[in-house]
Design an enzyme around this catalytic site. Structure first.
Site, PDB file in Angstrom:
ATOM      1  N   PRO A   1       2.462  -2.612   7.651  1.00  0.00           N
ATOM      2  CG  PRO A   1       4.506  -1.690   8.230  1.00  0.00           C
ATOM      3  CD  PRO A   1       3.750  -2.256   7.064  1.00  0.00           C
ATOM      4  CD  GLU A   2      -3.683  -3.036   8.716  1.00  0.00           C
ATOM      5  OE1 GLU A   2      -4.687  -2.723   9.361  1.00  0.00           O
ATOM      6  OE2 GLU A   2      -3.610  -4.075   8.024  1.00  0.00           O
TER       7      GLU A   2
END
Ligand SMILES: [Zn+2]
Length: 278
Positions: A2-3
């Site tokens: 996840p960014e």
């Protein structure tokens, strides 16, 4: 992993369901769930009221009516789901918090699910509203304090390649491998060019491209590649369809028709168009 867009999707989902609720129980189910630096067990949060859900880069935290905060990092595969307490238990559930509203009804839970166990939760002190572990993290591009000129100057002075420079969370935060590759493709900059050799305008283009691609990804609910990343309702984001290079090795560049290349670089793989980004 996840960014920023994925973490923001989780943050806004949590905000919708948990603000104003009290944490009534806290349980952990895996020894790696609580970060070693946590100043207290998660049970310290029992009885507190959630006042806000904040984020910087890939870090997320619950502001409580306490002098400490509850921080979450999703690591590689972490998920935070809001579910009724009666929902079936997930195989990789690492922690859960039950929530009560003012009337005590509606027993929802926040569940932390993490197959690969690189994610963590922790109780931390805060300084000016920022938890201890986030103090050294640079502003992300969606914070009002973010100063693009300063960031461009910082990158311009570096002797490393542009890709690791934009992945450095102490330069700007939130960008990970996916959005770095996408930003560099949009800016037509090869990932291995040394920062010093780029003009300020080129660096600025990389950053503004990262901002616009992350904005679009937030609208799409983030990128779900391997069923690991989900929003708080357990739904996948659909931005992977809009990716131009990441995960598209061998496919045609949508701008020039050349085959997208993938190289192993700086311990990660980079996807780029050898013609547009030559
Ligand atoms: Zn191309």
């Amino acid at each position: 992993m996840p960014e920023l867009p994925e973490v923001e999707t989780v943050r806004s989902g949590l905000e919708k369901y948990v603000v104003g609720k009290r944490i009534s129980t806290a349980q952990t189910f895996h020894p790696r769930t609580v970060k070693p630096g946590s100043i207290a067990p998660l049970a310290a949060a029992v009885g507190s009221k959630i006042q806000a859900v904040k984020r910087r880069g890939k870090f997320l935290w619950l502001e409580l009516d306490r002098d400490f905060t509850l921080v979450a990092h999703l690591g590689m595969s972490g998920q935070l789901l809001v579910q009724p307490a009666s929902a079936p238990i997930q195989t990789h559930m690492r922690a859960r918090f039950s929530l009560t509203s003012r009337l005590g009804r509606g027993r929802d839970e926040i569940r932390f699910i993490d197959q690969r166990t690189f994610g963590w939760l922790s109780i931390e002190e805060q300084n000016n509203g920022i938890p201890t572990c986030v103090q050294h993290i640079a502003f992300d591009p969606f914070e009002s304090e973010f100063d693009i000129k300063q960031v461009v100057a910082k990158i311009k002075s570096k002797k490393c390649a542009i890709k690791p420079a934009i992945l450095n969370q102490e330069v700007l935060s939130g960008v990970g491998n996916i959005y770095a590759d996408e930003a560099l493709w949009r800016a037509k900059i090869h990932p291995e060019i040394i920062c010093e050799d780029l003009s300020e305008d080129e660096i600025k283009k990389v950053i503004t491209s990262a901002i616009s691609v992350m904005k679009s990804a937030i609208k799409a609910g983030g990128t779900s590649f391997d069923q690991q990343y989900k929003n708080v309702n357990g739904e996948s984001g659909y931005f992977s369809r809009s990716l131009k290079v990441y995960g598209r090795e061998g496919e045609k560049c949508s701008r020039c028709g050349s085959a997208i290349h993938r190289i192993a670089f700086a311990n990660r793989s980079s996807h780029f168009c050898p013609r547009c980004q030559g």
